[in-house]
Design a protein around this motif. Structure first.
Motif, PDB file in Angstrom:
ATOM      1  N   ALA A  41       0.832  -1.263   0.001  1.00 35.88           N
ATOM      2  CA  ALA A  41      -0.046   0.084   0.051  1.00 35.88           C
ATOM      3  C   ALA A  41       0.737   1.260   0.012  1.00 35.88           C
ATOM      4  CB  ALA A  41      -0.760  -0.096   1.265  1.00 35.88           C
ATOM      5  N   ARG A  42       0.310   2.338   0.045  1.00 36.02           N
ATOM      6  CA  ARG A  42       1.005   3.598   0.109  1.00 36.02           C
ATOM      7  C   ARG A  42       0.191   4.645   0.922  1.00 36.02           C
ATOM      8  NH1 ARG A  42       1.800   8.380  -4.192  1.00 36.02           N
ATOM      9  NH2 ARG A  42       1.623   9.556  -2.225  1.00 36.02           N
ATOM     10  N   THR A  43       1.088   5.763   1.491  1.00 39.63           N
ATOM     11  CA  THR A  43       0.520   6.668   2.423  1.00 39.63           C
ATOM     12  C   THR A  43       0.137   8.139   1.413  1.00 39.63           C
ATOM     13  OG1 THR A  43       2.352   7.656   3.250  1.00 39.63           O
ATOM     14  CG2 THR A  43       1.382   5.702   4.371  1.00 39.63           C
ATOM     15  N   PHE A  44      -0.738   8.738   1.810  1.00 44.57           N
ATOM     16  CA  PHE A  44      -0.778  10.286   1.297  1.00 44.57           C
ATOM     17  C   PHE A  44      -0.877  11.126   2.447  1.00 44.57           C
ATOM     18  CE2 PHE A  44      -2.827   7.278  -1.972  1.00 44.57           C
ATOM     19  CZ  PHE A  44      -2.346   7.799  -3.199  1.00 44.57           C
ATOM     20  N   ASP A  45       0.231  11.894   2.593  1.00 43.55           N
ATOM     21  CA  ASP A  45       0.589  12.695   3.686  1.00 43.55           C
ATOM     22  C   ASP A  45       0.487  12.102   4.941  1.00 43.55           C
ATOM     23  OD1 ASP A  45       0.809  15.278   4.786  1.00 43.55           O
ATOM     24  OD2 ASP A  45      -1.506  15.571   5.080  1.00 43.55           O
ATOM     25  N   GLY A  46       1.009  10.845   5.023  1.00 51.80           N
ATOM     26  CA  GLY A  46       1.330   9.943   6.170  1.00 51.80           C
ATOM     27  C   GLY A  46       0.058   9.093   6.412  1.00 51.80           C
ATOM     28  N   ARG A  47      -0.962   9.002   5.415  1.00 49.17           N
ATOM     29  CA  ARG A  47      -2.223   8.250   5.842  1.00 49.17           C
ATOM     30  C   ARG A  47      -2.489   6.971   4.801  1.00 49.17           C
ATOM     31  NH1 ARG A  47      -3.829  13.277   5.058  1.00 49.17           N
ATOM     32  NH2 ARG A  47      -5.061  12.579   3.190  1.00 49.17           N
ATOM     33  N   LEU A  48      -2.685   5.824   5.241  1.00 45.79           N
ATOM     34  CA  LEU A  48      -2.764   4.724   4.548  1.00 45.79           C
ATOM     35  C   LEU A  48      -3.907   4.686   3.640  1.00 45.79           C
ATOM     36  CD1 LEU A  48      -1.370   2.048   7.080  1.00 45.79           C
ATOM     37  CD2 LEU A  48      -0.404   2.295   4.860  1.00 45.79           C
ATOM     38  N   PHE A  49      -3.956   4.360   2.334  1.00 40.00           N
ATOM     39  CA  PHE A  49      -4.844   4.379   1.447  1.00 40.00           C
ATOM     40  C   PHE A  49      -5.505   2.711   1.103  1.00 40.00           C
ATOM     41  CE2 PHE A  49      -6.369   4.308  -2.912  1.00 40.00           C
ATOM     42  CZ  PHE A  49      -7.533   5.077  -3.048  1.00 40.00           C
ATOM     43  N   ARG A  50      -6.604   2.632   1.430  1.00 40.33           N
ATOM     44  CA  ARG A  50      -7.252   1.257   0.851  1.00 40.33           C
ATOM     45  C   ARG A  50      -6.427   0.101   1.380  1.00 40.33           C
ATOM     46  NH1 ARG A  50     -10.981   1.740  -4.531  1.00 40.33           N
ATOM     47  NH2 ARG A  50     -12.115   3.638  -3.837  1.00 40.33           N
ATOM     48  N   LEU A  51      -5.928   0.228   2.762  1.00 40.04           N
ATOM     49  CA  LEU A  51      -5.254  -0.982   3.163  1.00 40.04           C
ATOM     50  C   LEU A  51      -5.938  -2.149   3.280  1.00 40.04           C
ATOM     51  CD1 LEU A  51      -2.748  -1.782   4.698  1.00 40.04           C
ATOM     52  CD2 LEU A  51      -3.770  -1.289   6.897  1.00 40.04           C
ATOM     53  N   LYS A  52      -7.441  -2.061   3.586  1.00 36.76           N
ATOM     54  CA  LYS A  52      -7.922  -3.368   3.664  1.00 36.76           C
ATOM     55  C   LYS A  52      -8.172  -4.059   2.454  1.00 36.76           C
ATOM     56  CE  LYS A  52     -12.737  -5.273   4.481  1.00 36.76           C
ATOM     57  NZ  LYS A  52     -12.871  -5.983   3.251  1.00 36.76           N
ATOM     58  N   GLU A  53      -8.037  -3.359   1.252  1.00 36.39           N
ATOM     59  CA  GLU A  53      -8.270  -4.022   0.025  1.00 36.39           C
ATOM     60  C   GLU A  53      -6.903  -4.732  -0.324  1.00 36.39           C
ATOM     61  OE1 GLU A  53     -11.186  -0.885  -0.335  1.00 36.39           O
ATOM     62  OE2 GLU A  53      -9.341  -1.254   0.834  1.00 36.39           O
ATOM     63  N   HIS A  54      -5.831  -4.074   0.322  1.00 38.34           N
ATOM     64  CA  HIS A  54      -4.329  -4.742  -0.034  1.00 38.34           C
ATOM     65  C   HIS A  54      -4.169  -6.008   0.758  1.00 38.34           C
ATOM     66  CE1 HIS A  54      -2.363  -1.727  -2.783  1.00 38.34           C
ATOM     67  NE2 HIS A  54      -2.861  -0.719  -2.212  1.00 38.34           N
ATOM     68  N   VAL A  55      -4.654  -5.761   1.819  1.00 37.96           N
ATOM     69  CA  VAL A  55      -4.569  -7.075   3.012  1.00 37.96           C
ATOM     70  C   VAL A  55      -5.329  -8.238   2.439  1.00 37.96           C
ATOM     71  CG1 VAL A  55      -4.975  -7.766   4.995  1.00 37.96           C
ATOM     72  CG2 VAL A  55      -3.850  -5.768   4.833  1.00 37.96           C
ATOM     73  N   ASP A  56      -6.646  -7.663   2.050  1.00 43.05           N
ATOM     74  CA  ASP A  56      -7.447  -8.960   1.347  1.00 43.05           C
ATOM     75  C   ASP A  56      -6.872  -9.532   0.112  1.00 43.05           C
ATOM     76  OD1 ASP A  56      -9.574  -8.556   3.140  1.00 43.05           O
ATOM     77  OD2 ASP A  56     -10.896  -7.237   1.753  1.00 43.05           O
ATOM     78  N   ARG A  57      -6.182  -8.728  -0.782  1.00 42.29           N
ATOM     79  CA  ARG A  57      -5.404  -9.426  -1.870  1.00 42.29           C
ATOM     80  C   ARG A  57      -4.244 -10.186  -1.198  1.00 42.29           C
ATOM     81  NH1 ARG A  57      -3.009  -5.500  -6.671  1.00 42.29           N
ATOM     82  NH2 ARG A  57      -1.567  -4.968  -4.765  1.00 42.29           N
ATOM     83  N   LEU A  58      -3.613  -9.716  -0.060  1.00 41.41           N
ATOM     84  CA  LEU A  58      -2.485 -10.376   0.378  1.00 41.41           C
ATOM     85  C   LEU A  58      -3.030 -11.789   0.841  1.00 41.41           C
ATOM     86  CD1 LEU A  58       0.518 -10.655   1.582  1.00 41.41           C
ATOM     87  CD2 LEU A  58      -0.662  -9.782   3.807  1.00 41.41           C
ATOM     88  N   ASP A  70      -0.684 -17.487  11.227  1.00 44.48           N
ATOM     89  CA  ASP A  70      -1.278 -17.472  12.560  1.00 44.48           C
ATOM     90  C   ASP A  70      -2.053 -16.169  12.733  1.00 44.48           C
ATOM     91  OD1 ASP A  70      -0.769 -20.075  13.217  1.00 44.48           O
ATOM     92  OD2 ASP A  70       0.724 -19.746  14.230  1.00 44.48           O
ATOM     93  N   LEU A  71      -1.992 -15.277  12.073  1.00 42.89           N
ATOM     94  CA  LEU A  71      -2.408 -13.960  11.901  1.00 42.89           C
ATOM     95  C   LEU A  71      -3.655 -13.792  11.224  1.00 42.89           C
ATOM     96  CD1 LEU A  71       0.720 -11.942  11.684  1.00 42.89           C
ATOM     97  CD2 LEU A  71      -0.303 -12.392  14.141  1.00 42.89           C
ATOM     98  N   ASP A  72      -4.655 -13.092  11.466  1.00 45.69           N
ATOM     99  CA  ASP A  72      -6.017 -12.856  10.661  1.00 45.69           C
ATOM    100  C   ASP A  72      -5.597 -11.468  10.055  1.00 45.69           C
ATOM    101  OD1 ASP A  72      -6.658 -10.947  12.522  1.00 45.69           O
ATOM    102  OD2 ASP A  72      -8.330 -12.315  13.339  1.00 45.69           O
ATOM    103  N   ARG A  73      -6.624 -11.152   9.117  1.00 47.80           N
ATOM    104  CA  ARG A  73      -6.461  -9.770   8.197  1.00 47.80           C
ATOM    105  C   ARG A  73      -6.380  -8.655   9.391  1.00 47.80           C
ATOM    106  NH1 ARG A  73      -9.126 -13.366   4.949  1.00 47.80           N
ATOM    107  NH2 ARG A  73      -9.219 -12.981   2.740  1.00 47.80           N
ATOM    108  N   GLN A  74      -7.132  -8.649  10.480  1.00 49.50           N
ATOM    109  CA  GLN A  74      -7.183  -7.552  11.375  1.00 49.50           C
ATOM    110  C   GLN A  74      -5.803  -7.368  12.060  1.00 49.50           C
ATOM    111  OE1 GLN A  74      -9.852  -5.323  11.339  1.00 49.50           O
ATOM    112  NE2 GLN A  74      -8.181  -4.126  12.388  1.00 49.50           N
ATOM    113  N   ASP A  75      -5.216  -8.653  12.351  1.00 48.95           N
ATOM    114  CA  ASP A  75      -3.865  -8.391  12.985  1.00 48.95           C
ATOM    115  C   ASP A  75      -2.951  -7.941  12.059  1.00 48.95           C
ATOM    116  OD1 ASP A  75      -4.828  -9.988  15.112  1.00 48.95           O
ATOM    117  OD2 ASP A  75      -4.320 -11.679  14.278  1.00 48.95           O
ATOM    118  N   ILE A  76      -3.049  -8.192  10.593  1.00 48.80           N
ATOM    119  CA  ILE A  76      -2.131  -7.536   9.877  1.00 48.80           C
ATOM    120  C   ILE A  76      -2.205  -6.086   9.609  1.00 48.80           C
ATOM    121  CG2 ILE A  76      -1.321  -7.523   7.417  1.00 48.80           C
ATOM    122  CD1 ILE A  76      -0.101  -9.746   8.741  1.00 48.80           C
TER     123      ILE A  76
END
Length: 314
Positions: A41-58, A70-76
């Motif tokens: 993912a990347r940040t914009f002005d220090g804020r993550l953009f669409r992190l959930k979508e990136h983690v879902d794809r991961l 042993d980690l779930d999506r929310q852990d990541i």
């Protein structure tokens, strides 16, 4: 937590440690076999953009490669957000981060040897975006060149999984760089249609309609999906279809999308120019994307414009 002044931290197997102390075994399967997946993912002005979508794809990539963690999506998500919080003070003024999760199958066990590590290796890290190297692309547009090496076919390896083994793409980029330094490689699929650029998706504009390759032969980028939604929600005709070379070379405009580039105009394909550095449809989509992320990302790149060669980073 260990800390070193003025050094970024990484998350490694459950702990936040300084980058210089993040140690991986040379027997890790990600190093030995490229047996690993990642997402960025990347940040914009220090804020993550669409992190959930990136983690879902991961997690889709993990499932495809049969790597269980042993980690779930929310852990990541939580670990990624905490890492950015810790590293944000180390960003230089006007800069932002690439933020990557990298997961390998772990350390390969040898017959009869005691285990060095149990389970997969989980690493999350931040890297400043290559704003200086790519700034001129937002002034002049990207020079794209079709590489001689085609994209690995889906019958051999799914393009929809984001895996660490980038050798096919890296060789394609190096073949292009050898003859056109600073140009960005585009690969064809095995049917001779446009597939994708190295680390990016490609779009073409023809008769006012935005067209992009189907997901059968490409990695469907998160930014690609955002741009398709922006087009549909703002009355810009858009379709996913096979893109033969004839269509690509007779289009009036082209642009790349990626996590880091966002939306960046392509000025030429194999030397054939498009409408200036950015055509009217591309400019409109760039503006819509800037509104979506709440930041003029093109101006951010241009603020780092300097003399020197343009580099893709690949």
């Amino acid at each position: 937590m260990e800390s070193v002044r003025n050094e970024r931290s990484v998350y490694l197997n459950g702990a936040f440690v300084p980058e210089s102390r993040a140690l991986l075994s040379f027997r890790d399967s990600g190093f030995v076999y490229g047996d690993a997946v990642f997402d960025t993912a990347r940040t914009f002005d220090g804020r993550l953009f669409r992190l959930k979508e990136h983690v879902d794809r991961l997690f889709d990539s993990l499932a495809y490669c049969r790597i269980a963690i042993d980690l779930d999506r929310q852990d990541i998500i939580d670990a990624t957000e905490e890492l950015v919080r810790r590293n944000r003070p180390l960003l230089a003024p006007g800069e932002d981060y690439w933020v990557s999760q990298r997961i390998s199958r772990g350390v390969m066990q040898l017959d009869g040897e005691p285990p060095i590590q149990d389970g997969p290796t989980v690493l999350i890290e931040c890297t400043p975006l290559p704003l200086r190297a790519r700034a001129a692309m937002f002034r002049d547009g990207i020079e794209a060149v079709i590489a001689p090496l085609k994209r690995i076919p889906p019958e051999a390896l799914s393009p929809n999984a984001k895996i660490n083994n980038y050798m096919n793409a890296m060789l394609a980029q190096r073949e292009v760089t050898a003859v056109r330094p600073g140009a960005w490689a585009l690969q064809l699929d095995m049917n001779g249609n446009l597939a994708e650029g190295i680390g990016c998706n490609v779009f073409f504009v023809r008769n006012g309609k935005v067209q992009t390759p189907r997901t059968d032969y490409i990695l469907p980028g998160v930014t690609r999906g955002a741009v398709i939604d922006l087009c549909r929600n703002n009355g810009i005709p858009v379709e996913e279809r096979d893109i033969p070379l004839h269509l690509a070379t007779t289009a009036s405009e082209s642009f790349f999308t990626s996590t880091s580039l966002c939306v960046c105009p392509v000025r030429s394909l194999n030397g054939r120019p498009y409408l200036g550095s950015a055509g009217p449809v591309t400019k409109r989509i760039m503006g819509l994307f800037a509104d979506l992320v709440g930041m003029d990302y093109a101006a951010q790149y241009l603020s780092f414009l300097r003399d020197g060669p343009t580099r893709t980073g690949f």
